[in-house]
Motif scaffolding. Structure first.
Motif, PDB file in Angstrom:
ATOM      1  N   ALA A  36     -46.712  17.994  39.703  1.00  0.00           N
ATOM      2  CA  ALA A  36     -46.807  17.751  38.267  1.00  0.00           C
ATOM      3  C   ALA A  36     -46.792  16.257  37.981  1.00  0.00           C
ATOM      4  O   ALA A  36     -46.032  15.500  38.581  1.00  0.00           O
ATOM      5  CB  ALA A  36     -45.659  18.437  37.532  1.00  0.00           C
ATOM      6  N   GLN A  40     -43.475  18.026  32.028  1.00  0.00           N
ATOM      7  CA  GLN A  40     -44.453  18.680  31.162  1.00  0.00           C
ATOM      8  C   GLN A  40     -43.874  18.847  29.748  1.00  0.00           C
ATOM      9  O   GLN A  40     -42.664  18.936  29.564  1.00  0.00           O
ATOM     10  CB  GLN A  40     -44.835  20.038  31.739  1.00  0.00           C
ATOM     11  CG  GLN A  40     -45.349  19.958  33.171  1.00  0.00           C
ATOM     12  CD  GLN A  40     -46.539  19.031  33.316  1.00  0.00           C
ATOM     13  OE1 GLN A  40     -47.570  19.237  32.692  1.00  0.00           O
ATOM     14  NE2 GLN A  40     -46.400  17.987  34.120  1.00  0.00           N
ATOM     15  N   ARG A  41     -44.771  18.878  28.773  1.00  0.00           N
ATOM     16  CA  ARG A  41     -44.351  19.027  27.376  1.00  0.00           C
ATOM     17  C   ARG A  41     -45.129  20.159  26.735  1.00  0.00           C
ATOM     18  O   ARG A  41     -46.334  20.295  26.945  1.00  0.00           O
ATOM     19  CB  ARG A  41     -44.628  17.740  26.592  1.00  0.00           C
ATOM     20  CG  ARG A  41     -43.935  16.496  27.139  1.00  0.00           C
ATOM     21  CD  ARG A  41     -44.281  15.287  26.293  1.00  0.00           C
ATOM     22  NE  ARG A  41     -43.740  14.052  26.860  1.00  0.00           N
ATOM     23  CZ  ARG A  41     -43.913  12.853  26.311  1.00  0.00           C
ATOM     24  NH1 ARG A  41     -44.590  12.725  25.186  1.00  0.00           N
ATOM     25  NH2 ARG A  41     -43.391  11.783  26.895  1.00  0.00           N
ATOM     26  N   GLN A  44     -48.004  18.314  22.875  1.00  0.00           N
ATOM     27  CA  GLN A  44     -48.765  17.179  23.380  1.00  0.00           C
ATOM     28  C   GLN A  44     -50.167  17.215  22.787  1.00  0.00           C
ATOM     29  O   GLN A  44     -50.839  18.247  22.826  1.00  0.00           O
ATOM     30  CB  GLN A  44     -48.839  17.226  24.913  1.00  0.00           C
ATOM     31  CG  GLN A  44     -49.451  16.002  25.556  1.00  0.00           C
ATOM     32  CD  GLN A  44     -49.456  16.112  27.074  1.00  0.00           C
ATOM     33  OE1 GLN A  44     -49.764  17.163  27.636  1.00  0.00           O
ATOM     34  NE2 GLN A  44     -49.116  15.021  27.751  1.00  0.00           N
ATOM     35  N   GLN A 366     -50.870   9.575  33.306  1.00  0.00           N
ATOM     36  CA  GLN A 366     -49.932  10.548  32.756  1.00  0.00           C
ATOM     37  C   GLN A 366     -48.522  10.311  33.289  1.00  0.00           C
ATOM     38  O   GLN A 366     -47.542  10.512  32.574  1.00  0.00           O
ATOM     39  CB  GLN A 366     -50.395  11.967  33.082  1.00  0.00           C
ATOM     40  CG  GLN A 366     -51.660  12.391  32.355  1.00  0.00           C
ATOM     41  CD  GLN A 366     -51.491  12.378  30.859  1.00  0.00           C
ATOM     42  OE1 GLN A 366     -50.556  12.980  30.326  1.00  0.00           O
ATOM     43  NE2 GLN A 366     -52.385  11.702  30.160  1.00  0.00           N
ATOM     44  N   ALA A 401     -51.596  17.553  35.332  1.00  0.00           N
ATOM     45  CA  ALA A 401     -51.003  17.102  34.069  1.00  0.00           C
ATOM     46  C   ALA A 401     -51.009  18.169  32.987  1.00  0.00           C
ATOM     47  O   ALA A 401     -50.163  18.134  32.092  1.00  0.00           O
ATOM     48  CB  ALA A 401     -51.745  15.864  33.558  1.00  0.00           C
ATOM     49  N   TYR A 402     -51.956  19.111  33.046  1.00  0.00           N
ATOM     50  CA  TYR A 402     -52.093  20.115  31.995  1.00  0.00           C
ATOM     51  C   TYR A 402     -52.046  21.529  32.593  1.00  0.00           C
ATOM     52  O   TYR A 402     -52.993  22.307  32.451  1.00  0.00           O
ATOM     53  CB  TYR A 402     -53.415  19.921  31.244  1.00  0.00           C
ATOM     54  CG  TYR A 402     -53.589  18.577  30.572  1.00  0.00           C
ATOM     55  CD1 TYR A 402     -52.493  17.817  30.160  1.00  0.00           C
ATOM     56  CD2 TYR A 402     -54.863  18.064  30.329  1.00  0.00           C
ATOM     57  CE1 TYR A 402     -52.657  16.599  29.547  1.00  0.00           C
ATOM     58  CE2 TYR A 402     -55.034  16.834  29.696  1.00  0.00           C
ATOM     59  CZ  TYR A 402     -53.933  16.106  29.313  1.00  0.00           C
ATOM     60  OH  TYR A 402     -54.109  14.890  28.688  1.00  0.00           O
ATOM     61  N   PRO A 466     -42.360  24.404  28.242  1.00  0.00           N
ATOM     62  CA  PRO A 466     -43.799  24.513  28.493  1.00  0.00           C
ATOM     63  C   PRO A 466     -44.152  25.505  29.583  1.00  0.00           C
ATOM     64  O   PRO A 466     -45.265  26.052  29.583  1.00  0.00           O
ATOM     65  CB  PRO A 466     -44.200  23.087  28.879  1.00  0.00           C
ATOM     66  CG  PRO A 466     -42.953  22.440  29.349  1.00  0.00           C
ATOM     67  CD  PRO A 466     -41.851  23.053  28.542  1.00  0.00           C
ATOM     68  N   SER A 467     -43.225  25.763  30.517  1.00  0.00           N
ATOM     69  CA  SER A 467     -43.531  26.705  31.587  1.00  0.00           C
ATOM     70  C   SER A 467     -43.650  28.129  31.068  1.00  0.00           C
ATOM     71  O   SER A 467     -44.195  29.001  31.751  1.00  0.00           O
ATOM     72  CB  SER A 467     -42.465  26.634  32.680  1.00  0.00           C
ATOM     73  OG  SER A 467     -41.232  27.161  32.225  1.00  0.00           O
TER      74      SER A 467
END
Length: 513
Positions: A36, A40-41, A44, A366, A401-402, A466-467
């Protein structure tokens, strides 16, 4: 924004723009990537720029039928969704023209090949609809002062305001521009853009970096008479900046007055001033937009004249003249203490051109962004380079990143109100996965997010883990609301509703049956 008339201050080649290439199928849909790119968010901003000037991205060429133009634009929206983006920034007024039936300016030549010719449909209405159907924010991108990418007014349609008001226009560097120093010009370009704001369901108004033209060696902007008339004793440089400041401040006020939920954002050149010229500047040594194009972008942020700022930080990490890491730090500190959202403009085109030699350059950006809570997302220039996926670099970006979708961050001063939670949520196993259904709540919900749970505990949803975020989709009032999580195995699912400024409802959950 890279255009036909500018390269960045290092004079690096922009490379050929690639169109029509299929995006690599190697983008994965896994929840957890192997590596990652920073934390992560769930919130975004993720956008792509779609350029229409010279048919860089859309339409792919002039003279296409309305049906083909629509289909091409829908393909771009599908690409955005496949890359897990949540916004598009589409150029709808590239050169003092219009992609909608404007009472102020002619139809754009980039639609039919002939300026002023009706394309037979309303492209802006079709674009907004295509974006919203896919739950993508639509940011209408306007160029305030560029009139034409050539310098002969006689090549414009006879009814063009630049021909009916020849005193409004000057030629410079082989192009035509409206004169920013004339008050009547400023009011006119605002009126032309506000026509789209008032008539269409836009989520944002977006300017790029074109204000006064970029310097051309050996040429002088021919505005001496205008300065003599309106300068008021200020220096020429200060007066020009004041002209652009007034445009920005007034445009922000007019948008807020007409539709307070519509955002106003600007994507300035990535360097405001170098520290050698101003202690408040960045530790860089490149072209300074404060001097070169009269753009006092730092002041726009500090005065709150924009809702978001999206500087074009189009350079690699470690570049001596303009280190990405230094500029990310500088812009994050610039928005500190304000309610202005910060997104970073990313140069996907430099992967195509080869100027970014590291395939993972954007992934590394990122990782830098993750150091700063105030960096709330990114926009990528341009759409064609994302589709081309050079060296698999965009696949790597999405994988690392996404790994999951994202919800657009709320901007507090835009207001709005959290809608009522979704009603009657159910989650049922099917042959394809889990079908989540719910009823549309009364009130202001415009979109939804679906979250995977262990049981029905909604604490991860309230924390926006986010997961757990599976998908976002547009509300369809009066129709069944449902989403099939293909291959889903969650023991429970929750749904949250959002108003158009991204305020969230309480989650409503159900155990999977």
């Amino acid at each position: 924004m890279l255009s036909l008339d500018r390269r960045d201050f290092l004079r690096l080649s922009a490379g050929a723009v690639v169109t029509g290439a299929a995006f690599s199928a190697s983008v994965t849909t896994s929840i957890a990537p192997a590596h990652a790119a920073g934390p992560q968010r769930a919130r975004q901003f993720r956008a792509l720029w779609i350029s229409s000037v010279a048919n860089i991205d859309w339409p792919s060429r002039t003279g296409l039928s309305a049906a083909v133009q629509r289909r091409e634009f829908e393909d771009w929206m599908d690409l955005a969704r496949s890359l897990r983006l949540n916004a598009v920034i589409s150029q709808v007024r590239p050169s003092a023209d219009a992609f909608w039936p404007s009472p102020h300016e002619p139809w754009s030549q980039y639609l039919t090949g002939t300026q002023g010719k009706d394309p037979g449909y309303d492209p802006l209405a079709a674009q907004v609809r295509a974006a919203h159907e896919r739950n993508l924010e639509f940011h209408a991108w306007f160029n305030p002062y560029r009139v034409s990418t050539q310098s002969d007014p006689k090549k414009l349609v006879a009814s063009h305001p630049a021909r009916t008001h020849p005193d409004w226009v000057f030629a410079y560097g082989g192009k035509l521009y409206y004169n920013p120093g004339i008050p009547e010009v400023r009011r006119f370009v605002q009126d032309a853009m506000m026509d789209a704001v008032t008539r269409y369901d836009l989520d944002a108004v977006h300017f790029d970096d074109y204000f006064y033209p970029y310097p051309v060696e050996g040429q002088t902007v021919p505005d001496q008479a205008t300065y003599a008339r309106y300068g008021g004793g200020a220096s020429l440089a200060d007066w020009r900046r004041s002209c652009i400041d007034t445009l920005v401040e007034e445009m922000h006020e007019r948008i807020r007055s007409a539709k307070p939920w519509v955002k106003f954002g600007i994507s300035p050149f990535g360097i405001w001033r170098n520290r050698s010229a101003d202690p408040a500047g960045s530790a860089t040594s490149g072209l300074q937009s404060y001097e070169a194009i009269s753009a006092d972008s730092r002041r726009w942020v500090r005065q709150g004249w924009v809702d978001y700022i999206c500087p074009q930080v189009y350079w690699q990490i470690g570049l001596a003249a303009a280190d990405y890491a230094e500029l990310a730090r500088w812009w994050a500190s610039t928005v500190e203490g304000t309610d202005v959202a910060l997104y970073i403009g990313q140069a996907a085109y430099k992967l195509t051109s080869g100027d970014f030699t590291d395939r993972r350059e954007l992934v590394r950006h990122q990782e830098v962004n993750a150091r700063y809570a105030r960096i709330a997302g990114d926009a990528y220039f341009s759409a064609s380079d994302l589709r081309a996926n050079p060296r698999g670099a965009i696949s790597a970006l999405v994988d690392e990143a996404y790994p999951s979708p994202a919800i657009v961050p709320a901007i507090a001063h835009l207001g709005g109100r959290a809608p009522q939670a979704p009603l009657a949520v159910t989650a049922a196993r099917t042959r394809d996965g889990v079908r989540v259904r719910w009823q549309h709540p009364p009130g202001s919900a415009t979109s939804y997010a679906i979250w995977r749970l262990d049981g029905t505990d909604t604490a991860p949803v309230r924390a926006e883990d986010p997961s757990r975020l599976v998908a976002t989709l547009r509300a369809r009032p009066g129709r069944a609301q449902e989403y099939v999580h293909r291959g889903g195995s969650g023991s429970g699912y929750a749904v949250t509703a959002y108003d158009r400024t991204w305020n969230a409802s309480e989650p409503a959950a159900a155990r999977t049956r």
